[in-house]
Design a protein around this motif. Structure first.
Motif: not given
Length: 797
Positions: A465-473, A478-480
């Motif tokens: 998906g998108t970078v924004e979704d990765l951050r919240s995934g 995403g955690h790091h």
């Protein structure tokens, strides 16, 4: 009553050709991939992330790019395919929507001594044409300026058939090349220390030779000298007559018979030169390189002054500048020189050459020179040199595949690289990037995160998906992604200092600096500022110093972590001792090998221009050893079962009980320390990822005896989570009393340092100075350098 006609603005039906806007992968099983299925948008920038060894390269390079290349190769005739590398179809169910793939990887450029930055790109070819047209005096065609072409001439009679009868005619020819005849275009000449080749107090029969690999029973080396008839093999070499010494050292190649076999005898010096000196020193195996460095001294050729060119090529100039002078210039300066040439007859050539040189500057390589040997470039530099030819390309709808394009780049340079990736995308290309750096992940249109772990614990898609979704995934990446290392509250105090005075290698400008002992020191600065020149040029690897460079691990499909680290030797000896047999039985490359597959575990069938087929050996069932060898056991396991163990299990196995082997356990503990506990001991090196190879090399060198460790970009190929693991390892090294010097751009490593030495302020002749020395906290507070600004932004100061 009339009504106005109603108009319908119908959307035209979508053209069938517009529906192919995805690359579809279904059921990919290359290496550790477990039936991976993804859909990648075309004409977008997709970044693949995940811990090292999670399967990123297997998906991008081993599946998508490999199949694209294979399908392109199949468009050629069978005759042409016979000359091309044969590629098997990747193990995947469906691959749709592929376009032509252009791979820009980290493979080092050819390490041939005659290969330079100029010859690896089109720049040298265009310069040669330029000097052949405008150079005064005029000396010939472009090849007259090539150091890879020797000047030769000849004459003689040739027999032709004309009108049914044979006619003899005299013909002569000449080729004017630019190669220096003394150094043959290498730029250096070598002087050999004979005392490192043999012990002159011994005879050949007594084992006088001290050259690596020259064994007394070798037909091609020692026995050829002993039984040639030119020498007395029982006489000490110091007692040879003048004629024997001349034959021994300098004799021209001549055929001799040794026990009825025709062999070629030649003098020791030309034989050593052909065997060892015709190859790039950095490409040799470590023990061979150590021998060459002991036995051979290299110096600039006295005839050409290191320019590689003969006198005629050096004499032809344009406005007082010869081609050797042009190639020695920093590329940014050379671009200015080319722009200053006003010659209408060569205008198209000057425009094209100027564009190529400007691309070097744009990509952050303006500090190089065209005469820089290509074998000395780092992996990141080599990858960017390969990018040069693609920057001005008019191609669209092409798939560009990059392997960590930011490797070796300072944070300041990463922004420039990101702009280049986006420009390629904006021209209508699909850009696939394997990357760990958050700065590059942030510009992605689409992200594919593989994992969750490495090796057998990876191989699945954790996020798409998108970078924004990765951050919240909920994934490790995403955690790091937004992790920021904090500055140390206290730093270690040095126990002394390693003094460097007057360092002037390459672009360094008489640098004086003290490197503190007993602490973690990070040497940083923009690419080309002189970091490697300062550290490697001033602190030589050897007694007390362990240097771990960027050189790639070399190994065939027979090589594995056990053979590369030296772990197999104590394991073989332990098996031999427990069973009262020879250690050689427990090597799949020696006496214990399965006779059917010769210890490979598979049988390769060559199908000419079709892809070769590898089938599991039915005799050993892929275990690689003879059945009789597998009857011998250690701690209840046979040798094939031991090699199938992961490192973590093997560490426990060799640490206690009947199989306790301290030498093997020590190597396994180092492999676990660098985070490779999941790796199988017998896994072929060819299947390891870049990050896994980097850490395998680190674990191997950690066993070296030395008080000073030099690491050159150890975070290359490492995921954000792996970097934390590396920092813990560096701390353990320092806490055990070692001095650790790291050449690094990663801000997390800088923030973790006890001391920072920052070089700059720019690259090439704009660098070469120490612009900061002190603690990371002082660097952040001062913000006086590019590194200081980026580190301050990183830690949020």
């Amino acid at each position: 009553m009339s009504t106005a006609p109603r108009t319908h603005t119908e959307q035209p039906a979508r053209h069938a050709a517009d529906g192919h806007d995805l690359i579809r992968v279904q059921g990919a099983r290359v290496n550790n991939l477990r039936d991976v299925s993804v859909e990648l948008p075309k004409r977008r920038l997709t970044v693949f992330t995940g811990v090292s060894g999670s399967g990123k390269s297997s998906l991008v390079f081993g599946t998508i790019a490999a199949e694209s290349q294979r399908m392109i190769n199949e468009t050629y005739s069978a005759f042409v395919q016979g000359f091309m590398p044969t590629l098997a179809r990747p193990d995947v169910d469906v691959l749709e929507g592929l376009t032509t793939a252009i791979i820009v990887d980290q493979q080092r450029l050819g390490a041939d001594p005659r290969s330079t930055v100029g010859t690896a790109t089109d720049a040298n070819a265009m310069l040669r044409i330029l000097f052949s047209r405008l150079g005064q005096p005029h000396i010939g065609s472009p090849q007259a300026f090539s150091f890879n072409v020797a000047s030769i001439s000849g004459a003689g009679a040739v027999t032709l058939e004309r009108a049914g009868r044979k006619v003899k005619e005299r013909r002569d020819f000449s080729i004017t090349g630019g190669m220096c005849p003394r150094c043959e275009g290498r730029g250096t000449v070598s002087d050999i220390d004979l005392t490192q080749l043999y012990d002159d107090s011994k005879s050949i029969e007594e084992g006088a030779f001290t050259i690596p690999g020259w064994k007394s029973d070798s037909w091609w080396t020692v026995r050829t000298y002993a039984e040639s008839g030119f020498l007395d093999p029982s006489k000490p070499i110091r007692d040879f007559t003048e004629r024997e010494m001349r034959d021994f050292l300098y004799r021209e190649p001549v055929k001799v018979k040794v026990e009825g076999v025709n062999l070629t005898y030649e003098g020791l010096i030309p034989k050593v030169q052909k065997s060892f000196l015709s190859k790039d020193v950095d490409a040799l195996q470590p023990h061979i390189r150590a021998f060459v460095e002991r036995a051979v001294t290299f110096a600039d050729c006295p005839d050409c002054g290191g320019t590689r060119l003969n006198e005629a090529a050096r004499s032809s100039k344009i406005g007082g500048t010869g081609i050797a002078d042009a190639c020695a210039m920093q590329i940014s300066d050379l671009a200015e020189w080319v722009r200053g040439l006003d010659e209408p007859s060569a205008a198209p050539l000057l425009t094209s050459l100027g564009r190529t040189l400007d691309s070097f500057v744009e990509i952050g390589l303006g500090y190089l020179s065209l005469d820089r040997p290509s074998g000395t470039l780092s992996g990141g530099e080599a990858q960017r040199v390969k990018m040069i030819r693609h920057l001005g390309s008019s191609l669209t709808d092409t798939t560009y595949v990059f392997d960590e394009p930011t490797i070796g780049l300072h944070p300041h340079d990463i922004r420039r690289m990101n702009d280049l990736l986006l420009r390629l995308r904006d021209k209508g290309n699909t850009v696939l990037v394997v990357e760990h750096k958050p700065e590059t992940i942030a510009i992605a249109d689409h992200v594919v995160d593989l994992g969750p772990g490495a090796g057998t614990a990876g191989g699945t898609v954790c996020f798409e998906g998108t970078v924004e979704d990765l951050r919240s995934g909920d994934t490790l990446t995403g955690h790091h992604l937004d992790d920021r290392a904090s500055l140390k509250k206290t730093v270690r105090q040095p126990s002394g200092a390693l003094e460097i005075r007057g360092a002037d290698a390459n672009n360094l400008r008489d640098v004086d600096v003290d490197i503190p002992l007993g602490v973690l020191t990070v040497v940083t600065g923009v690419a080309g500022s002189g970091k490697s020149s300062l550290v490697h040029g001033s602190i030589r690897a050897g007694e007390g110093v362990v240097a771990i460079g960027q050189g790639a691990i070399r190994g065939s499909r027979r090589s594995n972590p056990a053979t590369y680290t030296g772990l197999l030797d104590p394991i073989r000896k332990a098996f031999a001792k427990a069973n009262g047999v020879k250690p050689a039985l427990f090597s799949a490359n020696s006496e214990g090998a399965c006779p059917t597959c010769k210890g490979a575990g598979v049988i390769y069938t060559d199908l000419a221009m079709m892809a070769g087929v590898a089938t599991l050996c039915e005799e050993c069932e892929g275990k690689r050893f003879q059945a009789s060898v597998l009857e011998y056991r250690l701690g209840g396991r046979d040798i094939s079962e031991v090699l199938a163990m992961p490192v973590s299990e093997a560490e426990e196995f060799f640490g206690t009980g009947d199989a306790r082997t301290p030498a093997a356990h020590a190597v396994l503990r180092r492999l676990a320390d660098v985070g490779l506990g999941y790796l199988s001991l017998g896994q072929p090196l060819t299947t390891l990822s870049g990050g896994e190879r980097q850490r395998l090399k680190l674990a191997t060198h950690m066993g070296g005896k030395g008080g000073v460790y030099i690491l050159d970009e150890p975070t290359a190929g490492l995921h954000l989570a792996d970097v934390e693991h590396l920092l813990g390892l560096l701390d353990r090294l320092v806490d055990s009393g070692k001095t650790v010097i790291v050449i690094e751009h990663h801000q997390a490593v800088m923030a973790h340092a006890d001391w920072i030495i920052d070089l700059g302020p720019g690259a090439g002749h704009d660098g070469g100075l120490v612009v900061f020395e002190g603690t990371p906290a002082d660097l952040v507070a001062a913000r006086s350098t590019l590194t200081g600004e980026h580190l301050a932004d990183y830690v949020g100061a």
